[in-house]
Write an enzyme that holds these catalytic residues in place. Structure first.
Site, PDB file in Angstrom:
ATOM      1  N   TYR A 112     -26.300   5.610   7.704  1.00  0.00           N
ATOM      2  CA  TYR A 112     -25.804   6.572   8.709  1.00  0.00           C
ATOM      3  C   TYR A 112     -24.470   7.151   8.267  1.00  0.00           C
ATOM      4  O   TYR A 112     -23.589   6.419   7.777  1.00  0.00           O
ATOM      5  CB  TYR A 112     -25.630   5.887  10.068  1.00  0.00           C
ATOM      6  CG  TYR A 112     -24.915   6.761  11.090  1.00  0.00           C
ATOM      7  CD1 TYR A 112     -25.622   7.634  11.901  1.00  0.00           C
ATOM      8  CD2 TYR A 112     -23.528   6.731  11.207  1.00  0.00           C
ATOM      9  CE1 TYR A 112     -24.973   8.454  12.817  1.00  0.00           C
ATOM     10  CE2 TYR A 112     -22.864   7.553  12.112  1.00  0.00           C
ATOM     11  CZ  TYR A 112     -23.583   8.407  12.914  1.00  0.00           C
ATOM     12  OH  TYR A 112     -22.938   9.228  13.804  1.00  0.00           O
ATOM     13  N   GLU A 200     -23.889  14.790  11.978  1.00  0.00           N
ATOM     14  CA  GLU A 200     -24.520  13.486  11.780  1.00  0.00           C
ATOM     15  C   GLU A 200     -25.636  13.596  10.745  1.00  0.00           C
ATOM     16  O   GLU A 200     -26.423  14.536  10.781  1.00  0.00           O
ATOM     17  CB  GLU A 200     -25.123  12.959  13.089  1.00  0.00           C
ATOM     18  CG  GLU A 200     -24.122  12.349  14.035  1.00  0.00           C
ATOM     19  CD  GLU A 200     -24.805  11.649  15.202  1.00  0.00           C
ATOM     20  OE1 GLU A 200     -24.330  10.584  15.622  1.00  0.00           O
ATOM     21  OE2 GLU A 200     -25.826  12.172  15.691  1.00  0.00           O
TER      22      GLU A 200
END
Length: 392
Positions: A112, A200
């Protein structure tokens, strides 16, 4: 402003961020052709992904991995046009109107990455976690230490040594560190130069041959900076937004639809939050957040009423105004005109304070219309909750 995954990837690719090959499709034949091209050019499989402004698409059935053209066509047929329900869409879901057809990757690890503004420090923070592919909010709640954070000095930007620290925190191989630093710095550059408010990459993947890719991408942008980026503003997809919120934006009104029965018209976001809280405290439920701002005109107030009344769930209207830049008498004049022009029949309760408040109250009294005025926020909230329940 939110954009779709395929749009975010197009932007990131311009900054040198590696993304899988793929094509957007609005129609089934386009999806089939995109899959055919990818498979013909060496892809071992394709991923058919719903393009909506929400996460959790895979869990809702909006992402399918297939290995041949027939399965790709079947996947596209099942996803395109479906009402996709995820944890971010609410129970109604969102209709899928376009697909991203993309090559599969030989995934080794899912990680991530994220960039967001830390309002406490006034600086951007680069976040990274080895728990890729999961909801980052869940990761943060269960194990805050699983998220590595690197604060960025705006005068320097994301330095190479910080990129290496992020790479080490993710446990990347030595052969991947240098390309990871370039990857991270490219993300930072894209964020700053597009005036993004959130970026993101989830998941950020490594492949079995040590390559790095942004397998998914999410970007949102600062609305106040869009005048500098007409090419990004053009990416807005109003079909993904609530129609009333789109209508409100045409008149510089800040509107967010909620699920209750009491419409709220206020001036100032802080007052809006307090208004919604006190409605809940009084036993009611707000139908919206609507901020007319400090310099609302009679025309804006009338449009605000139109938007409020377009919500069929509204049983009463609560107008909570503290007159500063927007004088109370001007607001009252606009309210009276709107109530007459639109033939408003739902109860209207007002709480008024500030500049020219007595003149404003007199205008309401002289209108001959059935307004209720509370002396305090609590009194007005009690009145509007009772009115809404009576009209239910």
């Amino acid at each position: 402003m939110k954009i779709h995954e395929y749009q975010a990837k197009t932007i990131l690719a311009k900054y040198g961020v590696p993304v899988p090959r793929g094509e957007v499709a609005n129609l089934l034949p386009e999806a089939a052709e995109a899959a055919r091209t990818l498979l013909a050019n060496g892809a071992s499989g394709v991923v058919v992904k719903a393009q909506i402004h929400a996460g959790g698409r895979g869990k809702g059935g909006g992402v399918k991995v297939v290995r041949n053209l027939a399965d790709a066509e079947a996947a596209a047929k099942s996803i395109l046009g479906m009402q996709l329900v995820t944890h971010q869409t609410g129970p109604v879901g969102q209709k899928v109107q376009r697909l991203l057809v993309e090559e599969t990757a030989a995934i080794d690890r899912e990680l991530y990455l994220g960039i967001v503004l830390d309002r406490a420090t006034g600086k951007l923070v680069f976040m990274a976690s080895q728990a890729g592919g999961m909801e980052i909010e869940e990761v943060a709640a269960k194990d805050p230490d699983a998220i590595y954070k690197e604060e960025i000095d705006p005068s320097i930007g994301l330095a190479a040594y910080q990129g290496r620290k992020i790479a080490f925190a993710l446990g990347l191989k030595p052969t991947q560190v240098n390309q990871a630093v370039t990857f991270f710095q490219s993300l930072y550059k894209a964020f700053v130069e597009t005036d993004a408010s959130l970026l993101e990459i989830n998941p950020f993947i490594t492949t079995k041959d040590d390559k790095l890719f942004a397998l998914d991408a999410k970007m949102t942008f600062d609305d106040n900076a869009l005048f500098r980026h007409p090419e990004i503003k053009a990416l807005r997809d109003v079909a993904e937004e609530d129609p009333l919120e789109v209508e409100a934006s045409k008149y510089a009104l800040n509107y967010i639809k909620l699920d209750g029965s009491i419409a709220c018209m206020v001036n100032g976001a802080g007052l809006a939050m307090a208004t919604m809280d006190i409605i809940q405290y009084a036993g009611g439920s707000p139908a919206n957040f609507l901020d007319v701002g400090g310099g609302a005109t009679q025309e804006q107030i009338e449009h605000a009423f139109e938007i409020l009344l377009s919500d069929k769930n509204v049983k009463a209207i609560f107008i909570n105004i503290f007159g500063g830049i927007l004088r109370v008498d001007r607001l009252a004049t606009g309210v009276v005109a709107a109530a007459r022009n639109l033939n408003v029949t739902v109860p209207i309760v007002l709480r008024l304070e500030g500049t020219n408040v007595e003149e404003g109250r007199q205008i309401l009294k002289d209108s001959g219309l059935n307004f209720q005025v509370g002396a305090t926020m609590k009194e007005a909230a009690d009145l509007v909750v009772a009115a809404a329940k009576a009209g239910a």
